[in-house]
Design an enzyme around this catalytic site. Structure first.
Site, PDB file in Angstrom:
ATOM      1  N   ASN A 399      -2.330   3.903   5.183  1.00  0.00           N
ATOM      2  CA  ASN A 399      -2.705   3.086   6.334  1.00  0.00           C
ATOM      3  C   ASN A 399      -1.508   2.938   7.262  1.00  0.00           C
ATOM      4  O   ASN A 399      -0.489   2.362   6.875  1.00  0.00           O
ATOM      5  CB  ASN A 399      -3.174   1.702   5.887  1.00  0.00           C
ATOM      6  N   GLU A 400      -1.614   3.502   8.465  1.00  0.00           N
ATOM      7  CA  GLU A 400      -0.682   3.287   9.575  1.00  0.00           C
ATOM      8  C   GLU A 400       0.747   3.744   9.294  1.00  0.00           C
ATOM      9  O   GLU A 400       1.676   3.357  10.019  1.00  0.00           O
ATOM     10  CB  GLU A 400      -0.699   1.808  10.011  1.00  0.00           C
ATOM     11  N   ASP A 401       0.951   4.603   8.300  1.00  0.00           N
ATOM     12  CA  ASP A 401       2.314   5.051   8.028  1.00  0.00           C
ATOM     13  C   ASP A 401       2.834   5.994   9.100  1.00  0.00           C
ATOM     14  O   ASP A 401       4.051   6.073   9.332  1.00  0.00           O
ATOM     15  CB  ASP A 401       2.384   5.705   6.645  1.00  0.00           C
TER      16      ASP A 401
END
Length: 827
Positions: A399-401
């Site tokens: 998630n959102e890395d």
């Protein structure tokens, strides 16, 4: 003899006492516990020996230890663990006594994380969004470090069952690797079982449907403990999301003589992620059994800050809320856990598609060997546990890395396709998401769909709306666009967006015990809300749209209506684009809370629904009518604030999930907000064809023949009105929508003349003499309503089914209600 299990559920002792962190400021009081070491102890007797021709083995099984654990049995170390997401099985046959002591020591994950950051700082730079960097090298649910909707509560202990298991031989796993043909006429592949101590015995693999065996075969076990057989099913009965069909499941069973048997309920479906170039960029939508499926739903965080206290029924209740709310997809966010089997079972049963992130969120994660070794065990175990669930449609790497990569300008060359070179960059986690995890997934579940991260778009910037999925945070975060501008903010698949709101008053009063602190902006109210700049952002959206009252009941109501309106605009607008496959899905951030709070959740910690839940439910009806007008800014520079009152055009459309076209009748009314009278003749459209699984544009820039507001420049001379559309089949209204001039604060909501009458034992019928905005019953735990947070239009009564309380006991309010009317009860 068959395998036996002895749960070690009772008799545990552990050190340290603390206050309830869900009340008041108590989270602060318990934060120091995160630095503590913990010891859990229990005693148990040796299980009775199995009667068998062969000696029995006894294993001690730990399904989950959180997180840095050293396990001793009768004083001897038998296990060390450093990954919350991994299970362990230890053979203790020779270590057992008549009476045994089991002791588990847990180190502080916070302190160990800081040590690991220091230890590996020479080989990796740890970047993090959300709380502190010590979470990054620790394989533990990341939200325990706190998030912008949850507290810092560092847990430590056995968070899943611990038990003794005795067996002579056992079935470890049984699963199917099968693919449904493109024409849906065959399902072919193989059935497999993993067994231990088979000693030459055959394994019977069978498949049943509704109690009748459709396939059965005895299979030999190879040297690695695998038994398998090919299978082909003709005309299989398939699993569909509930919006598109039935949820047929087969029972798969493996039987190892008289020693053990294991079964699973599985489903067959053909799932595809369709990414094809088109006029808007590249599509991103799911196709299930040949049907294009618009995914409307929610993102999911862990349902509690203390995972072990979530009962199975609570998981089922949560999933039922998705089903009842017309939501056919849920995204399990990467900062939590690989969810409980019961959660997936419920999704299988009810037809909810699951998007599961691997457990990485908002950071630049390392790739040193011991870390990747642990991640590999974690990934393989959880893929094996979840791969048989037909509801699990897609895995995403994180998630959102990649937003972290963008923020800190870490090295990323999309054209470089050498995974080994990625390990040498400042963003080595690319190796994990684009090579390591997809490789493991393909080995464990060869037909699974994989997406490198969320959001992701083939190497393009994560904010690119033309490809992949997008987290659309220009509402609330970022540019703080008005929710009325949702039409400007679309993408190919919106996997996050949201708007905050307070929970109902019962929840607020329960979490803040001091009455003097129960007001907007109090210390305890501000402390409870973890969102960055929450007060100024929420206040901006409230004050832009409504006349503000700052007492707790009134402000609670206004925040809830703002959230519901944001959901209404977003889901209606983006679902409309399904007709061109421009937008393939919308998932709100977020469905739920992990503690009592105010947040983006549309249902609070106690499963009490906010009005936004119903706004989504209505926007995602199988047949949903939508109405819109041109957006007019009202405060930027030298704009005309009366522009939306003067507008004479509107659009009308129907969105459909149905697999067949249907004939509908549509009526459009124009009603004065001030008087409640119809100001012009209605528009009647008979036998309109709502086409299947698409959007039908019924009216485009439709001109209202007369404009009663066009010539006026005096506010007193204006008569603003709503446009109200209903869609009926056989005389029964199946959907409605209302467009109001924006913003609401410019409108006169005096004297709505609300009437509520009780019909039968469990129905309230609400009517109004003038158009009424945001009628909200105050929901409480145990109360179920068929709708809430709705508009009331003169001449169209609103019926609400109510269970769990009497109609007369319900309190309510609405925009423009007299002071204190939240305390009003239905007559």
């Amino acid at each position: 003899m068959t395998r036996t299990r002895h749960d070690l559920r009772h008799g545990w002792k552990f050190r340290e006492d603390s206050s309830d962190p869900f009340l008041d400021l108590n989270e602060l009081a318990v934060r120091s516990l995160a630095d503590k070491k913990w010891t859990y102890k229990t005693q148990f007797s040796r299980p009775t020996e199995l009667s068998s021709e062969r000696p029995a083995s006894t294993d001690l099984v730990f399904e989950g230890l959180d997180t840095f654990a050293t396990v001793l049995l009768n004083g001897s170390q038998i296990l060390k663990s450093d990954n919350m997401f991994v299970s362990h099985r230890v053979n203790v046959t020779t270590l057992l006594k008549d009476t045994n002591e089991l002791e588990i020591h847990f180190d502080s994950a916070m302190l160990r994380g800081r040590e690991l950051v220091e230890e590996h700082s020479h080989e990796h730079t740890f970047y993090v969004r959300q709380t502190e960097v010590s979470r990054v090298p620790v394989r533990k649910a990341q939200y325990n470090w706190g998030w912008d909707w949850g507290p810092i509560l560092m847990t430590a202990g056995p968070w899943k069952p611990v038990y003794l298991e005795q067996y002579v031989a056992r079935v470890d796993d049984v699963w199917a690797q099968c693919e449904v043909s493109e024409d849906l006429q065959t399902c072919s592949g193989k059935l497999l079982a993993k067994v231990s101590e088979a000693n030459g015995q055959l394994v019977k693999l069978s498949l049943s449907l509704a109690g009748s065996i459709v396939f059965e075969k005895e299979c030999a076990v190879d040297s690695s403990g695998i038994a398998e057989t090919p299978i082909e099913i003709t005309r299989p009965e398939l699993w569909y999301p509930f919006t598109h069909g039935t949820q047929t499941r087969y029972e798969l069973r493996a039987t190892l003589g008289s020693h053990d048997t294991r079964s699973k309920m599985i489903g067959f479906r053909r799932a595809e992620l369709t990414q094809q170039k088109d006029e808007f960029g590249k599509t991103f939508f799911f196709r299930i059994n040949g049907n294009d499926v618009f995914c409307g739903g929610s993102c999911w965080i862990p349902a509690d800050s203390f995972l072990s206290q979530i009962p199975e029924q609570r998981y089922r209740d949560w999933v039922k809320l998705l089903y009842d709310g017309n939501q056919n997809m849920v995204r399990v966010w990467g900062g939590g856990i690989y969810e409980h089997d019961t959660f997936f079972d419920a999704c299988d049963e009810l037809g909810i598609m699951v998007w599961q992130d691997f457990a990485f969120a908002c950071a630049s994660y390392p790739t040193y060997k011991s870390y990747l070794d642990s991640v590999e065990i974690e990934a393989r175990q959880n893929i094996r546990r979840l791969r048989s669930h037909p509801s699990l449609i897609i895995w995403a790497g994180s998630n959102e890395d990649y937003q972290v990569q963008e923020r800190y300008k870490l090295e990323y060359n999309y054209e470089d396709k050498d995974p080994q070179s990625w390990l040498k960059t400042s963003f080595p986690a690319r190796y994990t998401y684009e090579y390591f995890l997809p490789k493991i997934l393909s080995e464990e579940d060869r037909f699974a769909i994989y997406h490198p991260t969320s959001p992701w778009g083939d190497g393009k910037p994560t904010a690119d709306p033309t490809v992949g999925d997008k987290h659309q945070w220009d509402i609330w975060h970022g540019a703080m666009n008005r929710y009325q501008e949702a039409f400007r903010l679309s993408a190919r698949f919106i996997s996050e967006f949201g708007m905050e709101a307070y929970p109902h008053l019962e929840t607020t009063r329960g979490m803040i015990t001091e009455e003097k602190q129960r007001y907007p902006g109090s210390m305890m109210m501000d402390f409870r809300n973890k969102a960055i700049d929450h007060e100024r952002r929420l206040a901006a959206y409230v004050t832009e749209n409504f006349t503000v009252k700052y007492d707790l009941p009134s402000y609670t109501h206004l925040t809830q209506i703002v959230q519901a309106e944001a959901m209404h605009f977003a889901y209606k607008t983006w679902r409309r684009e399904w007709g061109q496959r421009k937008c393939g899905g919308v998932l709100v951030w977020q469905l739920n809370d992990c503690w009592p709070t105010m947040s983006w959740a549309v249902v609070d910690y106690h499963l009490v629904k906010k009005p936004a839940y119903y706004a989504i439910k209505n926007a995602l009806k199988p047949l949903s009518i939508g109405i819109s007008r041109e957006y007019h800014d009202w405060t930027s520079g030298h704009v005309d604030p009366t522009a939306s009152w003067k507008d004479t055009k509107f659009d009308l459309w129907v969105a459909s999930d149905r697999t067949q076209p249907v004939q509908v009748d549509i009526a459009v009314r124009f009603i004065s907000i001030r008087t409640g009278q119809e100001i012009r003749q209605p528009v009647a459209l008979s036998s309109v064809t709502a086409h299947s699984n698409t959007t039908t544009e019924v009216l485009k820039n439709h001109e209202v023949t007369e404009n009663i507001n066009a010539g006026s420049s005096d506010i007193a001379g204006f008569d603003p009105y709503v446009i109200h559309a209903t869609m009926a089949i056989g005389g029964h209204v199946v959907s409605s929508d209302t467009y109001w001039p924006q913003p609401f604060k410019y409108l006169d909501f005096d004297e709505r003349k609300i009437t509520i009458r009780k019909v039968g034992e469990n129905k309230a019928v609400i009517s109004a003499a003038r158009p009424t905005k945001g009628f909200v019953f105050e929901e409480t735990q145990g109360v179920e309503l068929s709708d809430n947070g709705f508009d009331i239009i003169p001449g169209q009564d609103k019926a609400v089914k109510i269970t769990g309380t009497d109609v007369q006991s319900l309190r309510y309010t609405y925009i423009g209600a007299p002071e204190g009317s939240i305390a009003s009860s239905a007559p």
